[in-house]
Design an enzyme around this catalytic site. Structure first.
Site, short mmCIF file in Angstrom:
data_model
loop_
_atom_site.label_atom_id
_atom_site.label_comp_id
_atom_site.label_asym_id
_atom_site.label_seq_id
_atom_site.Cartn_x
_atom_site.Cartn_y
_atom_site.Cartn_z
N ARG A 67 56.52 -63.13 21.92
CA ARG A 67 57.74 -63.88 22.25
C ARG A 67 57.98 -65.04 21.30
O ARG A 67 59.11 -65.51 21.15
CB ARG A 67 57.70 -64.32 23.72
CG ARG A 67 57.88 -63.14 24.67
CD ARG A 67 57.81 -63.55 26.12
NE ARG A 67 56.52 -64.04 26.51
CZ ARG A 67 55.52 -63.29 26.96
NH1 ARG A 67 55.68 -61.98 27.08
NH2 ARG A 67 54.37 -63.82 27.30
N GLU A 104 40.04 -64.90 29.56
CA GLU A 104 39.32 -65.08 30.83
C GLU A 104 38.07 -64.19 30.83
O GLU A 104 36.98 -64.63 31.20
CB GLU A 104 40.27 -64.70 31.97
CG GLU A 104 39.80 -65.23 33.31
CD GLU A 104 40.82 -64.91 34.39
OE1 GLU A 104 41.97 -64.54 34.05
OE2 GLU A 104 40.44 -65.03 35.57
P1 AMP Z 1 47.27 -69.52 26.55
O1 AMP Z 1 46.46 -69.03 25.38
O2 AMP Z 1 46.49 -69.53 27.84
O3 AMP Z 1 47.93 -70.84 26.28
O4 AMP Z 1 48.41 -68.43 26.81
C1 AMP Z 1 49.58 -68.46 26.08
C2 AMP Z 1 50.15 -67.08 25.87
O5 AMP Z 1 50.15 -66.31 27.06
C3 AMP Z 1 51.59 -67.20 25.42
O6 AMP Z 1 51.82 -66.29 24.36
C4 AMP Z 1 52.41 -66.87 26.65
O7 AMP Z 1 53.52 -66.08 26.30
C5 AMP Z 1 51.47 -66.13 27.58
N1 AMP Z 1 51.46 -66.68 28.96
C6 AMP Z 1 50.42 -67.29 29.57
N2 AMP Z 1 50.73 -67.66 30.83
C7 AMP Z 1 52.02 -67.28 31.03
C8 AMP Z 1 52.95 -67.40 32.13
N3 AMP Z 1 52.62 -67.99 33.30
N4 AMP Z 1 54.20 -66.91 31.97
C9 AMP Z 1 54.57 -66.34 30.79
N5 AMP Z 1 53.74 -66.20 29.73
C10 AMP Z 1 52.49 -66.66 29.82
#
Ligand code: AMP
Length: 183
Positions: A67, A104
């Site tokens: 995205r 995770e």
């Molecule tokens: P992180 O590495 O945990 O910061 O996860 C970020 C990535 O996961 C991004 O590319 C987001 O598009 C996706 N992502 C994580 N949580 C969500 C959520 N609640 N809604 C939409 N996309 C998410």
């Protein structure tokens, strides 16, 4: 530098659909497809981002799969600069450099081409993704930019789930900007 007013932020936030329990129970997924197919919202967002970044003397926008490509590529075109896709491991055809990050359960890896920034040492790069949650993906991407000897001038997210403190992971790597936040 222009910031969005509270009415504009509310309008953008309401253009994003909340999908409970996707992709698994307990996750409230922020679905930006409803922002993208709303021309007023998409245009407002892209105008805001291009206004913010027009004066930052950027050389590239790097977007995180997938995205981050949508916002990053549109922004780069508006700014008249190059776009660099930060991709999941195994997708890029030429020689790559990679950075692992924790999930995770297990690890994942993202990559850029070794010459993504045309070997321009100190190239000024904006990192962008739709959302920062734990910050692991963005941290790995910012490290990749550094590994490529470019400079991550800022990391930009449309939504920051601030209750997860993901921006902490970018401390020392890049300043963080978010358009919207979920506290
Ligand atoms: P992180 O590495 O945990 O910061 O996860 C970020 C990535 O996961 C991004 O590319 C987001 O598009 C996706 N992502 C994580 N949580 C969500 C959520 N609640 N809604 C939409 N996309 C998410």
């Amino acid at each position: 530098m222009k910031t969005l007013g509270s009415e504009e932020k509310k309008f953008l936030m309401e253009s994003i659909r909340d999908v409970p329990d996707f992709p698994k129970p307990g996750i409230l997924f922020k679905d930006i497809t409803t922002l993208l197919n709303n021309p007023k919202a998409y245009n407002l967002l892209m105008e805001h981002l291009s206004e913010r970044y027009a004066g930052m003397d950027l050389d590239y926008v790097a977007g995180i799969e997938s995205r981050g490509f949508i916002f990053g590529a549109a922004l780069a075109a508006k700014l008249g600069i190059g776009f660099v896709p930060v991709r999941k491991r195994g997708k890029l055809p030429y020689t790559t450099i990679g950075e692992k990050y924790a999930l995770e359960y297990g690890v994942d890896e993202i990559e850029i081409h070794i010459d993504a920034f045309n070997n321009r040492e100190g190239a000024r790069v904006l990192l962008i993704d739709d959302l920062i949650a734990t910050g692991g993906t963005a941290e790995a991407a910012a490290k990749l930019i550094k590994d490529a000897r470019a400079e991550c001038v800022e990391a930009c997210f449309i939504i920051n789930l601030t209750f997860l403190n993901g921006a902490e992971k970018l401390k020392g790597l890049a300043p963080v900007y978010h358009v919207l936040e979920v506290v």
